[in-house]
Design a protein around this motif. Structure first.
Motif, PDB file in Angstrom:
ATOM      1  N   GLN A  11       3.977  -3.966   7.864  1.00  0.00           N
ATOM      2  CA  GLN A  11       2.565  -4.443   7.389  1.00  0.00           C
ATOM      3  C   GLN A  11       2.530  -4.275   5.773  1.00  0.00           C
ATOM      4  OE1 GLN A  11      -0.472  -4.173  10.510  1.00  0.00           O
ATOM      5  NE2 GLN A  11       1.006  -2.685  11.408  1.00  0.00           N
ATOM      6  N   GLY A  12       3.537  -3.633   5.245  1.00  0.00           N
ATOM      7  CA  GLY A  12       3.401  -3.517   3.957  1.00  0.00           C
ATOM      8  C   GLY A  12       2.580  -1.911   3.383  1.00  0.00           C
ATOM      9  N   VAL A  13       2.621  -1.077   4.489  1.00  0.00           N
ATOM     10  CA  VAL A  13       1.991   0.309   4.205  1.00  0.00           C
ATOM     11  C   VAL A  13       3.080   1.336   4.250  1.00  0.00           C
ATOM     12  CG1 VAL A  13       0.453   1.935   5.132  1.00  0.00           C
ATOM     13  CG2 VAL A  13      -0.208  -0.359   5.112  1.00  0.00           C
ATOM     14  N   ALA A  14       3.371   1.943   3.166  1.00  0.00           N
ATOM     15  CA  ALA A  14       4.216   2.905   2.872  1.00  0.00           C
ATOM     16  C   ALA A  14       3.910   4.543   3.326  1.00  0.00           C
ATOM     17  CB  ALA A  14       5.041   2.840   1.631  1.00  0.00           C
ATOM     18  N   VAL A  15       4.264   4.736   4.255  1.00  0.00           N
ATOM     19  CA  VAL A  15       4.066   6.430   4.547  1.00  0.00           C
ATOM     20  C   VAL A  15       5.549   7.306   4.959  1.00  0.00           C
ATOM     21  CG1 VAL A  15       1.806   5.824   5.620  1.00  0.00           C
ATOM     22  CG2 VAL A  15       3.706   5.756   7.168  1.00  0.00           C
ATOM     23  N   ARG A  16       5.312   8.406   5.077  1.00  0.00           N
ATOM     24  CA  ARG A  16       6.442   9.304   5.415  1.00  0.00           C
ATOM     25  C   ARG A  16       6.416   9.473   6.768  1.00  0.00           C
ATOM     26  NH1 ARG A  16      10.568   9.081   1.884  1.00  0.00           N
ATOM     27  NH2 ARG A  16      11.407  11.262   1.296  1.00  0.00           N
ATOM     28  N   THR A  17       7.461   9.781   7.611  1.00  0.00           N
ATOM     29  CA  THR A  17       7.560  10.023   8.939  1.00  0.00           C
ATOM     30  C   THR A  17       8.693  11.210   9.009  1.00  0.00           C
ATOM     31  OG1 THR A  17       8.927   8.440   9.885  1.00  0.00           O
ATOM     32  CG2 THR A  17       6.651   8.263   9.963  1.00  0.00           C
ATOM     33  N   GLY A  18       8.496  12.307   9.977  1.00  0.00           N
ATOM     34  CA  GLY A  18       9.447  13.282  10.365  1.00  0.00           C
ATOM     35  C   GLY A  18       8.906  14.643  10.073  1.00  0.00           C
ATOM     36  N   ASN A  19       9.855  15.490   9.782  1.00  0.00           N
ATOM     37  CA  ASN A  19       9.415  16.931   9.594  1.00  0.00           C
ATOM     38  C   ASN A  19       9.084  17.203   8.189  1.00  0.00           C
ATOM     39  OD1 ASN A  19      11.823  17.652   8.431  1.00  0.00           O
ATOM     40  ND2 ASN A  19      12.683  18.268  10.348  1.00  0.00           N
ATOM     41  N   HIS A  20       9.357  16.551   7.348  1.00  0.00           N
ATOM     42  CA  HIS A  20       8.910  16.522   5.939  1.00  0.00           C
ATOM     43  C   HIS A  20       9.522  17.708   5.198  1.00  0.00           C
ATOM     44  CE1 HIS A  20       6.084  13.631   7.215  1.00  0.00           C
ATOM     45  NE2 HIS A  20       5.484  14.348   7.829  1.00  0.00           N
ATOM     46  N   CYS A  21      10.709  18.036   5.773  1.00  0.00           N
ATOM     47  CA  CYS A  21      11.720  19.440   5.288  1.00  0.00           C
ATOM     48  C   CYS A  21      10.735  20.749   5.541  1.00  0.00           C
ATOM     49  CB  CYS A  21      11.947  19.137   3.740  1.00  0.00           C
ATOM     50  SG  CYS A  21      13.228  17.795   3.431  1.00  0.00           S
ATOM     51  N   ALA A  22      10.012  20.642   6.492  1.00  0.00           N
ATOM     52  CA  ALA A  22       9.188  21.556   6.968  1.00  0.00           C
ATOM     53  C   ALA A  22       9.435  21.905   8.373  1.00  0.00           C
ATOM     54  CB  ALA A  22       7.611  21.592   6.474  1.00  0.00           C
ATOM     55  N   GLN A  23      10.640  22.031   8.701  1.00  0.00           N
ATOM     56  CA  GLN A  23      10.687  22.157  10.283  1.00  0.00           C
ATOM     57  C   GLN A  23      10.202  23.493  10.894  1.00  0.00           C
ATOM     58  OE1 GLN A  23      15.096  21.495  11.425  1.00  0.00           O
ATOM     59  NE2 GLN A  23      14.672  22.092  13.474  1.00  0.00           N
ATOM     60  N   PRO A  24      10.107  24.501  10.114  1.00  0.00           N
ATOM     61  CA  PRO A  24       9.559  25.770  11.001  1.00  0.00           C
ATOM     62  C   PRO A  24       8.100  25.678  11.372  1.00  0.00           C
ATOM     63  CG  PRO A  24      11.095  26.478   9.297  1.00  0.00           C
ATOM     64  CD  PRO A  24      10.835  25.130   9.086  1.00  0.00           C
ATOM     65  N   ILE A  25       7.385  24.804  10.448  1.00  0.00           N
ATOM     66  CA  ILE A  25       5.813  24.887  10.920  1.00  0.00           C
ATOM     67  C   ILE A  25       5.710  23.700  11.971  1.00  0.00           C
ATOM     68  CG2 ILE A  25       5.273  23.023   9.037  1.00  0.00           C
ATOM     69  CD1 ILE A  25       3.134  26.087  10.241  1.00  0.00           C
ATOM     70  N   VAL A  77       0.949  -1.006  -0.108  1.00  0.00           N
ATOM     71  CA  VAL A  77      -0.001  -0.070   0.087  1.00  0.00           C
ATOM     72  C   VAL A  77       1.121   0.990   0.012  1.00  0.00           C
ATOM     73  CG1 VAL A  77      -1.770   1.400   1.169  1.00  0.00           C
ATOM     74  CG2 VAL A  77      -1.858  -0.940   0.924  1.00  0.00           C
ATOM     75  N   TYR A  78       1.017   2.014  -1.113  1.00  0.00           N
ATOM     76  CA  TYR A  78       2.113   2.894  -1.309  1.00  0.00           C
ATOM     77  C   TYR A  78       1.211   4.214  -0.893  1.00  0.00           C
ATOM     78  CZ  TYR A  78       5.378   5.911  -2.894  1.00  0.00           C
ATOM     79  OH  TYR A  78       6.568   7.079  -3.214  1.00  0.00           O
ATOM     80  N   LEU A  79       1.727   5.077   0.056  1.00  0.00           N
ATOM     81  CA  LEU A  79       0.872   6.258   0.568  1.00  0.00           C
ATOM     82  C   LEU A  79       1.998   7.062   0.946  1.00  0.00           C
ATOM     83  CD1 LEU A  79      -1.823   4.928   2.993  1.00  0.00           C
ATOM     84  CD2 LEU A  79      -2.169   5.429   0.582  1.00  0.00           C
ATOM     85  N   ASP A  80       3.131   7.479  -0.110  1.00  0.00           N
ATOM     86  CA  ASP A  80       3.968   8.292  -0.017  1.00  0.00           C
ATOM     87  C   ASP A  80       4.113   9.260  -1.121  1.00  0.00           C
ATOM     88  OD1 ASP A  80       5.986   9.652   1.410  1.00  0.00           O
ATOM     89  OD2 ASP A  80       7.677   8.090   1.064  1.00  0.00           O
ATOM     90  N   ASN A  81       3.226   9.598  -1.890  1.00  0.00           N
ATOM     91  CA  ASN A  81       3.109  10.128  -2.936  1.00  0.00           C
ATOM     92  C   ASN A  81       3.572  11.655  -2.967  1.00  0.00           C
ATOM     93  OD1 ASN A  81       1.722   8.094  -4.889  1.00  0.00           O
ATOM     94  ND2 ASN A  81       0.358   8.020  -3.264  1.00  0.00           N
ATOM     95  N   ALA A  82       3.455  12.378  -1.623  1.00  0.00           N
ATOM     96  CA  ALA A  82       3.913  13.623  -1.636  1.00  0.00           C
ATOM     97  C   ALA A  82       5.591  13.514  -1.601  1.00  0.00           C
ATOM     98  CB  ALA A  82       3.363  14.182  -0.294  1.00  0.00           C
ATOM     99  N   ALA A  83       6.325  12.502  -1.364  1.00  0.00           N
ATOM    100  CA  ALA A  83       7.551  12.438  -1.481  1.00  0.00           C
ATOM    101  C   ALA A  83       7.864  12.040  -3.010  1.00  0.00           C
ATOM    102  CB  ALA A  83       8.079  11.365  -0.564  1.00  0.00           C
ATOM    103  N   THR A  84       7.487  11.014  -3.616  1.00  0.00           N
ATOM    104  CA  THR A  84       7.652  10.786  -5.069  1.00  0.00           C
ATOM    105  C   THR A  84       6.376  10.082  -5.474  1.00  0.00           C
ATOM    106  OG1 THR A  84       9.357  10.205  -6.746  1.00  0.00           O
ATOM    107  CG2 THR A  84       8.803   8.811  -4.770  1.00  0.00           C
ATOM    108  N   THR A  85       5.779  10.214  -6.624  1.00  0.00           N
ATOM    109  CA  THR A  85       4.662   9.485  -7.325  1.00  0.00           C
ATOM    110  C   THR A  85       5.579   8.057  -8.085  1.00  0.00           C
ATOM    111  OG1 THR A  85       4.872  10.718  -9.023  1.00  0.00           O
ATOM    112  CG2 THR A  85       3.314  10.978  -7.389  1.00  0.00           C
ATOM    113  N   GLN A  86       4.696   7.184  -8.246  1.00  0.00           N
ATOM    114  CA  GLN A  86       5.158   5.884  -8.899  1.00  0.00           C
ATOM    115  C   GLN A  86       4.908   6.286 -10.499  1.00  0.00           C
ATOM    116  OE1 GLN A  86       7.110   3.634  -7.881  1.00  0.00           O
ATOM    117  NE2 GLN A  86       6.557   4.314  -5.524  1.00  0.00           N
TER     118      GLN A  86
END
Length: 410
Positions: A358-372, A29-38
């Motif tokens: 469990q096969g679910v790809a997400v992003r974690t962290g500050n998403h290169c938006a540390q000030p917000i 389950v690919y749910l990291d599309n804001a980082a890169t799309t397939q």
């Protein structure tokens, strides 16, 4: 919740070979599309075909391979110009990505135009790529970089922007969509307000252009930047759109082949747009692959795809609100395709690791938006981001995996 007008995501998924695999013993389950799309098969095949059949440098060769490569290379530029409704293909400058596009403007326009006391305004929710280049040139020129406030829902404060504007503001830089929060910014208003005091406006469209049609002439922005890999194309390639009169007045960003007209030790003259800003051998295969990605986007019903993505976001956020212990981060009235959240009593990185198992790809962290993130007093979030090849079944899998993660962690 009612479903939108039908969009066959299951049919679309067949075009993306990477989605049909197991990860850690589970269907991906690919749910990291804001980082890169397939990438659809058509893009992959276009890149393979170039290397297999047409591999040559562009513009310079006096042979058939070079002619074929050049035709496909410049055809891709024309396709991108049409996609964003640029007046002319020469307004489309190839870069290595959104980050380099912003760096190009900050370095070329900024170094030639900014002076001590000038002001650059950026929104508080910006990606680091739309903050740091401005800070670098501002430090060199004696200018200042100031944040446009964002409220606790993740909505940009237009009234505050109005109060910040004066004749010392030279540039307003803002994301079309926040990669960390999913907020859709009122870029039409931002451009208009910037122009009202004689400032230029750069819009970071990296998170917007894969979701709906962008018309740079209607926006009247001075610059619009985005990356191929966030819109189903290859990595390492980006676009800088600019108004002709501004680009013409800007000095070259880098020196080398292609960006020159004549070279002598007495002096050098520079090439015309767009080549003035494209020093050296470009990513030819990437550009050709990007052309195929644009063709793919243009062939689908983008309005139906956008409605489908909005349905996924609303469904996911509804499920989040119904799930104990989940706190949504970023609740602006206008959002698209990004759900950032925290699982109470856990760290985002731990949640992301357990989801991956469990096969679910997400992003974690500050998403290169540390000030917000600092504004919200959090280390980061778990970010699930959606594309048109995702389904409600993907959302259900996410929440099943989150339930198991919570049981493990708490």
């Amino acid at each position: 919740m009612n479903r939108p007008v039908s969009f066959d995501a299951d049919q679309v998924r067949r075009d993306f070979p990477i989605l049909h695999q197991d990860v850690n013993g589970h269907p991906l389950v690919y749910l990291d599309n804001a980082a890169t799309t397939q990438k659809p098969e058509a893009v992959i095949q276009a890149i393979v075909d170039y290397y297999r059949n047409d591999n040559s440098n562009v513009h310079r060769g006096a042979h058939t391979l070079a002619d074929r490569a050049t035709e496909k290379f410049e055809s891709a530029r024309a396709k991108v110009a049409t996609l964003i409704n640029a007046a002319e293909p020469r307004q489309v400058i190839w870069t290595r990505g959104t980050s380099e596009s912003i760096n190009l403007v900050a370095s070329s326009w900024g170094r030639s135009q900014l002076k001590a006391g000038d002001r650059i305004l950026v929104s508080a929710m910006e990606h680091h790529s739309n903050i740091v280049p401005w800070q670098m040139v501002a430090a060199e020129k004696g200018a200042t970089v100031e944040a446009i406030p964002v409220d606790d829902s993740g909505t940009l404060d237009l009234d505050a922007l109005c109060s910040m504007l004066d004749d010392r503001v030279r540039m307003v830089a803002c994301g079309h969509v926040s990669n960390a929060l999913g907020t859709i910014n009122p870029v039409e208003d931002i451009v208009r307000l910037a122009h009202s005091v004689g400032a230029l406006c750069l819009i970071d469209g990296a998170q917007a252009i894969s979701h709906w049609a962008v018309d740079v002439q209607a926006l009247d922005c001075d610059f619009y930047v985005f990356s191929a890999h966030k819109m189903f194309g290859p990595t390492g390639l980006g676009v800088l759109y600019g108004k002709v009169e501004i680009l013409d007045a800007m000095p070259p960003y880098q020196g080398g082949g292609e960006m020159i007209e004549t070279v002598s030790f007495e002096g050098t003259t520079y090439n015309q747009l767009p080549y003035k800003f494209e020093a050296g051998t470009p990513d030819i295969a990437g550009v050709i692959g990007f052309g195929a990605a644009v063709d793919y986007l243009q062939a689908i019903d983008r309005d139906a795809a956008a409605r489908h993505e909005q349905d996924l976001l609303e469904y996911a956020e509804q499920r989040a609100r119904e799930t104990p212990g989940i706190k949504l981060i970023g609740t602006a009235a206008r959002k698209t395709s990004v759900m950032s959240f925290l699982l109470e009593g856990t760290h985002p990185h731990d949640v992301g690791m357990l989801l991956d198992q469990q096969g679910v790809a997400v992003r974690t962290g500050n998403h290169c938006a540390q000030p917000i993130m600092d504004q919200f007093c959090i280390p980061g979030t778990v970010r699930a981001s959606f594309s048109f090849y995702n389904t409600r079944a993907d959302v259900d899998r996410l929440f099943e995996a989150l339930d198991k993660a919570r049981q493990f962690l708490l």
